[in-house]
Structure formats: structure tokens, C-alpha cells
Design a protein around this motif. Sequence first.
Motif, PDB file in Angstrom:
ATOM      1  N   ASN A 115     -15.412   6.764   5.386  1.00 55.07           N
ATOM      2  CA  ASN A 115     -14.401   5.721   5.426  1.00 55.07           C
ATOM      3  C   ASN A 115     -13.003   6.397   5.677  1.00 55.07           C
ATOM      4  O   ASN A 115     -12.450   7.220   4.894  1.00 55.07           O
ATOM      5  CB  ASN A 115     -14.303   4.931   3.764  1.00 55.07           C
ATOM      6  CG  ASN A 115     -15.525   4.359   3.492  1.00 55.07           C
ATOM      7  OD1 ASN A 115     -16.144   3.788   4.235  1.00 55.07           O
ATOM      8  ND2 ASN A 115     -15.876   4.363   2.058  1.00 55.07           N
ATOM      9  N   GLY A 174      -9.346  -1.135  -0.537  1.00 53.23           N
ATOM     10  CA  GLY A 174      -9.300  -2.210   0.195  1.00 53.23           C
ATOM     11  C   GLY A 174      -8.855  -3.435  -0.789  1.00 53.23           C
ATOM     12  O   GLY A 174      -9.349  -4.507  -0.397  1.00 53.23           O
ATOM     13  N   SER A 230      -4.447   8.436  14.754  1.00 49.32           N
ATOM     14  CA  SER A 230      -5.664   7.843  14.389  1.00 49.32           C
ATOM     15  C   SER A 230      -7.022   8.385  15.057  1.00 49.32           C
ATOM     16  O   SER A 230      -7.922   8.625  14.535  1.00 49.32           O
ATOM     17  CB  SER A 230      -5.641   6.465  14.265  1.00 49.32           C
ATOM     18  OG  SER A 230      -5.530   6.182  15.740  1.00 49.32           O
ATOM     19  N   GLN A 262     -14.344  10.003   1.809  1.00 49.91           N
ATOM     20  CA  GLN A 262     -12.924   9.235   2.025  1.00 49.91           C
ATOM     21  C   GLN A 262     -11.987  10.179   2.869  1.00 49.91           C
ATOM     22  O   GLN A 262     -11.380  11.027   2.101  1.00 49.91           O
ATOM     23  CB  GLN A 262     -12.468   8.970   0.480  1.00 49.91           C
ATOM     24  CG  GLN A 262     -13.547   8.323  -0.270  1.00 49.91           C
ATOM     25  CD  GLN A 262     -13.492   6.639   0.091  1.00 49.91           C
ATOM     26  OE1 GLN A 262     -12.755   6.363   1.010  1.00 49.91           O
ATOM     27  NE2 GLN A 262     -14.400   5.874  -0.503  1.00 49.91           N
ATOM     28  N   ALA A 281      -9.199   6.066   6.378  1.00 50.95           N
ATOM     29  CA  ALA A 281      -7.642   5.170   6.105  1.00 50.95           C
ATOM     30  C   ALA A 281      -6.618   6.166   6.575  1.00 50.95           C
ATOM     31  O   ALA A 281      -6.305   7.431   6.205  1.00 50.95           O
ATOM     32  CB  ALA A 281      -7.561   5.079   4.582  1.00 50.95           C
ATOM     33  N   ARG A 302      -5.378   1.738  -0.035  1.00 52.44           N
ATOM     34  CA  ARG A 302      -5.872   1.699   1.250  1.00 52.44           C
ATOM     35  C   ARG A 302      -7.445   1.942   1.337  1.00 52.44           C
ATOM     36  O   ARG A 302      -8.073   1.267   2.106  1.00 52.44           O
ATOM     37  CB  ARG A 302      -5.241   2.711   2.106  1.00 52.44           C
ATOM     38  CG  ARG A 302      -3.587   2.566   2.494  1.00 52.44           C
ATOM     39  CD  ARG A 302      -3.020   3.679   3.288  1.00 52.44           C
ATOM     40  NE  ARG A 302      -3.112   4.903   2.183  1.00 52.44           N
ATOM     41  CZ  ARG A 302      -3.370   6.043   2.878  1.00 52.44           C
ATOM     42  NH1 ARG A 302      -3.584   6.441   4.268  1.00 52.44           N
ATOM     43  NH2 ARG A 302      -3.362   7.227   2.033  1.00 52.44           N
ATOM     44  N   ARG A 303      -7.564   2.853   0.392  1.00 51.17           N
ATOM     45  CA  ARG A 303      -9.073   3.176   0.494  1.00 51.17           C
ATOM     46  C   ARG A 303     -10.001   2.224  -0.224  1.00 51.17           C
ATOM     47  O   ARG A 303     -11.249   2.153   0.168  1.00 51.17           O
ATOM     48  CB  ARG A 303      -9.191   4.815  -0.206  1.00 51.17           C
ATOM     49  CG  ARG A 303      -8.800   5.783   0.496  1.00 51.17           C
ATOM     50  CD  ARG A 303      -8.653   6.861   0.009  1.00 51.17           C
ATOM     51  NE  ARG A 303      -7.640   7.165  -0.990  1.00 51.17           N
ATOM     52  CZ  ARG A 303      -7.297   8.086  -1.769  1.00 51.17           C
ATOM     53  NH1 ARG A 303      -8.278   9.192  -1.903  1.00 51.17           N
ATOM     54  NH2 ARG A 303      -6.304   8.125  -2.546  1.00 51.17           N
ATOM     55  N   THR A 317       0.878  -1.195  -0.050  1.00 54.30           N
ATOM     56  CA  THR A 317       0.045  -0.025   0.034  1.00 54.30           C
ATOM     57  C   THR A 317       0.924   1.317   0.141  1.00 54.30           C
ATOM     58  O   THR A 317       0.315   2.395  -0.234  1.00 54.30           O
ATOM     59  CB  THR A 317      -0.916   0.102   1.323  1.00 54.30           C
ATOM     60  OG1 THR A 317      -0.087  -0.063   2.645  1.00 54.30           O
ATOM     61  CG2 THR A 317      -1.864  -1.332   1.308  1.00 54.30           C
ATOM     62  N   TYR A 350      -8.664  10.593   4.754  1.00 55.37           N
ATOM     63  CA  TYR A 350      -7.363   9.703   4.858  1.00 55.37           C
ATOM     64  C   TYR A 350      -6.367  10.693   5.468  1.00 55.37           C
ATOM     65  O   TYR A 350      -6.224  11.827   5.383  1.00 55.37           O
ATOM     66  CB  TYR A 350      -6.874   8.983   3.453  1.00 55.37           C
ATOM     67  CG  TYR A 350      -6.613  10.081   2.540  1.00 55.37           C
ATOM     68  CD1 TYR A 350      -5.373   9.972   1.798  1.00 55.37           C
ATOM     69  CD2 TYR A 350      -7.821  10.723   1.610  1.00 55.37           C
ATOM     70  CE1 TYR A 350      -5.178  10.993   0.843  1.00 55.37           C
ATOM     71  CE2 TYR A 350      -7.552  11.343   0.712  1.00 55.37           C
ATOM     72  CZ  TYR A 350      -6.222  11.591   0.133  1.00 55.37           C
ATOM     73  OH  TYR A 350      -5.925  12.296  -0.801  1.00 55.37           O
TER      74      TYR A 350
END
Length: 294
Positions: free
Chosen positions: A291, A39, A273, A252, A293, A36-37, A17, A254
Motif C-alpha cells: 500500500n 483511508g 510518486s 505500508q 501513500a 492516509r494509510r 491528513t 509511504y
Amino acid sequence: MDHLRLTIPFESPMLTTTNHDRYRVGLTHVYPVLSRRSGGLSIGVNLNPNNACNWRCIYCQVPNLQRGAAPEIDLALLERELQGFLDDVLRGDFFASFQVPEELRTVRDIAISGNGEPTSSEQFPEVVDLIGRVVAKAGLAAGGKLVLISNGSLVHKATVQEGLRRWGKLGGKMWFKVDSATDAGLERINNAGISAAKLRENLETAAGLCKVWLQTCMFSLDDEPPTFGECQAYVKLLTDLLDKKVPIQGVQLYGLARESQQPEAPLLSALPSEWLERLAADIRRLGLTVNVAE
């Protein structure tokens, strides 16, 4: 069509990744990514092999990035590369050669992305048609597997809108970059040369043409996370879009996973995180899917 021969690196064939090398299989426009996003395996379509973009995001991993637009694309070459690569993935030994774990041996998406803003290509609508044609020929169900990753700054152009309309008809979605909802933030992070108001206008237009997700990169700059004001402006943008019934699919969100190739690289660092999850919780309270990441 002759079977495409992939150039497999001798020392490190494993896909990871953190390695998104656009040329690791020896092609001009097509490259594999473990995303990563997404999957899993994402097949990238690079319309900017000249490393040219109309923005200069300070976290960009493209080396020798320059201001400009996509060059003229050899559409026949792109079609040969994409069709040949898909054949190798679906029916060849690609997964084994690149040591992809068994659980990730599936095509998650085909993503128009690469080394610059893809919609700067004057052939963008033709590229969309080409991808639709190749995917259908490969017998790959297109619905939900087609992604356009874009900064959205050129949506006001008729050719881009036509491409998005065709993309939407194929079931494609757009990840629309919004790293900041303020003029100052757009200039500081993206060197965008566009106002937040104009970017929002483009976002609303795009959402009427195909399914749109916001893609947002958050990080620390000079050891400082985004300010409360920046986060507040971002959440307000989402609130306003929802109030106007703009059909945003979700966000998304990240952080930094790969090293920037821009001069600001030493000033950038990943956020904890917990920080990303707190922002995600604020967004989810609006009723949007997020989502995350790291």
C-alpha cells in the motif's frame, strides 16, 4: 459514564491528513486522525504523552521529542477517554463538528501510536485488554480495526510479547517500522541503537504472535534519495523473510506528508510518486501486497 465533552478548536475544526495534533480534542491519550494509510478516521491511543521515545527518527513530527519510555498510564482515565470518544463518534455529532466528509465517516481503525514507542509502556498488555473491552462494549467489530504502530525494538521483552499475543487474539495487527535494512541506515534515519540483525529477529518473533505489516518511510536526505544499496538490502530482507516462511502480511510504504520537528528537517524532502511506485513494483514482484501513500 458521563458523556465526554470534546474541545473543538474555534478557528480550524476540520480534520485533515496533514494535521495529527494529539491534543486537538482536549484529551490526554485519545485523538482523531484522518489517516492516509488507513483511508479514513483512525482513533489514536497515545501512550507517550511525555513525548518520550527510545528512537529519534529524523522525520518525526513530535515536537520536543526526548529519549525515554512511556510514563505510568492512568488506565481508568484512558478507558474513560476511549469509551467516551467512541460514543461521540458512533452516536454523537463528532463527524459533523469536525467537518469530516460523508465518505470518510466511518471508523477505519483504533491505533496504538502517539508521541513515542508505545510498547515501552510496562502496562502494554493491560492497555491491550482495555482496548478490547471498550471496543466490545461499543459494539464495534474489532477484527481488522486494531492497529499497533511500533518500531519493534522492544519485542524481545516478555511483557511486549504477551501484549502482542493478546493483540493477536483480538484480531489486531502490527505495523512494524523498517525504514532501513542496514545498520548504517538505522542509525542515520532512526538513531535506533539497534542492529539490523536484531530488528529482523524481533520482526520474526512479532510475526509469530500477531499479523505484521512492515511500515516503511522513504524520503530524500540532502536532496539524495535512498541509495541503490539501501533499496537492495531492503528487498533482500523481504526476500529472506519470505524464504523462511515468516508470515508477513505486506508493506505500508509511504513518503513525507508532514513537516519534521527534528533538527534534520531542512535536509528532508518528499520523493516523487514515481520513485515510490518503482520500489513498490519491486516488492510486489516478490508476491507481497504493498500500500503506497505519498
